[in-house]
Write a protein that holds these residues in place. Structure first.
Motif, short mmCIF file in Angstrom:
data_model
loop_
_atom_site.label_atom_id
_atom_site.label_comp_id
_atom_site.label_asym_id
_atom_site.label_seq_id
_atom_site.Cartn_x
_atom_site.Cartn_y
_atom_site.Cartn_z
N HIS A 109 25.77 -26.07 128.60
CA HIS A 109 27.22 -25.89 128.61
C HIS A 109 27.93 -26.71 129.68
CE1 HIS A 109 27.34 -23.41 132.27
NE2 HIS A 109 26.17 -22.96 131.85
N ARG A 138 21.48 -23.01 121.55
CA ARG A 138 22.55 -23.11 122.54
C ARG A 138 22.32 -24.36 123.37
NH1 ARG A 138 21.63 -18.82 126.11
NH2 ARG A 138 21.91 -17.56 124.29
N ASN A 196 22.22 -18.17 130.40
CA ASN A 196 23.09 -19.31 130.05
C ASN A 196 23.19 -20.34 131.16
OD1 ASN A 196 23.69 -18.37 127.50
ND2 ASN A 196 25.56 -17.35 128.15
#
Length: 135
Positions: free
Chosen positions: A96, A93, A58
């Motif tokens: 972030h 995704r 991530n």
């Protein structure tokens, strides 16, 4: 035939089990077959490259080239999954740590040999929640 994904995307492919549950496919045999652009310098030593779209981390990401050149749309990445899997879903995704520059849309094409592509399997626009909206 074109196979297109747009901007910074990370992928989670899921397989269909006998009970029709979604399971994450092991990515250890995956590789990036081809891509149209990657930022190899401007995002630091551990970001920007296409391989980060499938590294299951991530904190890393693929980004199209922007330093000293702006890659034109649409962007694509072709992933060799190393084996044939029944696919019932795709999770994308986004980056972030940056609320901007998110992928706008996607087109999904499938191939058994990375040369002969099936017709368009799925396409759409991606909609993100507004981070300024109250829950």
């Amino acid at each position: 035939m074109k196979h297109t994904f747009t901007l910074l995307l990370s992928f989670l492919f899921v397989a269909l089990s006998a009970q029709c549950e979604s399971l994450e496919i092991d990515r250890s045999g995956w590789s990036v077959h081809s891509f149209d652009s990657e930022e190899s310098n401007g995002e630091g030593p551990n970001n920007g490259r296409a391989v980060h779209a499938i590294d299951n981390n991530n904190n890393t990401f693929w980004h199209t080239r922007w330093q000293n050149y702006t890659a034109e749309f649409p962007h694509f990445i072709s992933i060799d999954m190393g084996a044939v899997y029944p696919i019932n879903g795709l999770s994308i995704r986004s980056r972030h740590d940056n609320p901007y520059n998110k992928a706008k849309g996607y087109e999904l094409y499938l191939s058994l040999d990375s040369e002969n592509w099936e017709p368009l399997q799925a396409a759409g626009d991606l909609i993100y929640p507004n981070p300024n909206d109250a829950d």
